[in-house]
Design a protein around this motif. Sequence first.
Motif, mmCIF file in Angstrom:
data_model
loop_
_atom_site.group_PDB
_atom_site.id
_atom_site.type_symbol
_atom_site.label_atom_id
_atom_site.label_comp_id
_atom_site.label_asym_id
_atom_site.label_seq_id
_atom_site.Cartn_x
_atom_site.Cartn_y
_atom_site.Cartn_z
ATOM 1 N N GLU A 1 -2.804 7.198 -3.098
ATOM 2 C CA GLU A 1 -2.746 5.731 -3.066
ATOM 3 C C GLU A 1 -2.023 5.232 -1.817
ATOM 4 N N TYR B 1 -8.158 -2.577 0.709
ATOM 5 C CA TYR B 1 -8.937 -1.851 -0.297
ATOM 6 C C TYR B 1 -8.574 -2.319 -1.702
ATOM 7 N N LYS B 2 -9.611 -2.559 -2.513
ATOM 8 C CA LYS B 2 -9.405 -2.914 -3.913
ATOM 9 C C LYS B 2 -10.099 -1.862 -4.768
ATOM 10 N N PRO B 3 -9.413 -1.311 -5.775
ATOM 11 C CA PRO B 3 -10.045 -0.298 -6.638
ATOM 12 C C PRO B 3 -11.233 -0.875 -7.395
ATOM 13 N N TRP B 4 -12.167 -0.008 -7.755
ATOM 14 C CA TRP B 4 -13.347 -0.437 -8.489
ATOM 15 C C TRP B 4 -12.997 -0.884 -9.896
ATOM 16 N N PHE B 5 -12.021 -0.209 -10.505
ATOM 17 C CA PHE B 5 -11.604 -0.567 -11.855
ATOM 18 C C PHE B 5 -10.142 -0.163 -12.019
ATOM 19 N N SER B 6 -9.527 -0.635 -13.095
ATOM 20 C CA SER B 6 -8.141 -0.277 -13.381
ATOM 21 C C SER B 6 -8.078 0.386 -14.761
#
Length: 94
Positions: A37, A47-52
């Motif tokens: 990370e 960058y943004k994650p696809w899901f949490s």
Amino acid sequence: MTSRTKNILMLTAVVLLAVLPLILVNGEFGGADDAAEKIITELHPGYKPWFSSLVEPPPETESMLFALQAAIGAGFIGYAIGWFKGKSVKPNKQ
């Protein structure tokens, strides 16, 4: 060299290998997820994650679940080794 002396030397080596890094290394022991990370945010700040995660357990629970997973895996491996060893030693009565 007797087998007792060899066993004592091996035990001493194992203990030293386990203890010396804890004493001599002055660093933070973090997980691979945290390191990944950190590198991702350095390379791509937007960058943004696809899901949490749906549920994020506390660090203590996470460590306990990891240790439980390792213990169950070691149990399966030990059982399989014992089963195959017993199968190879046992005479076949057919």
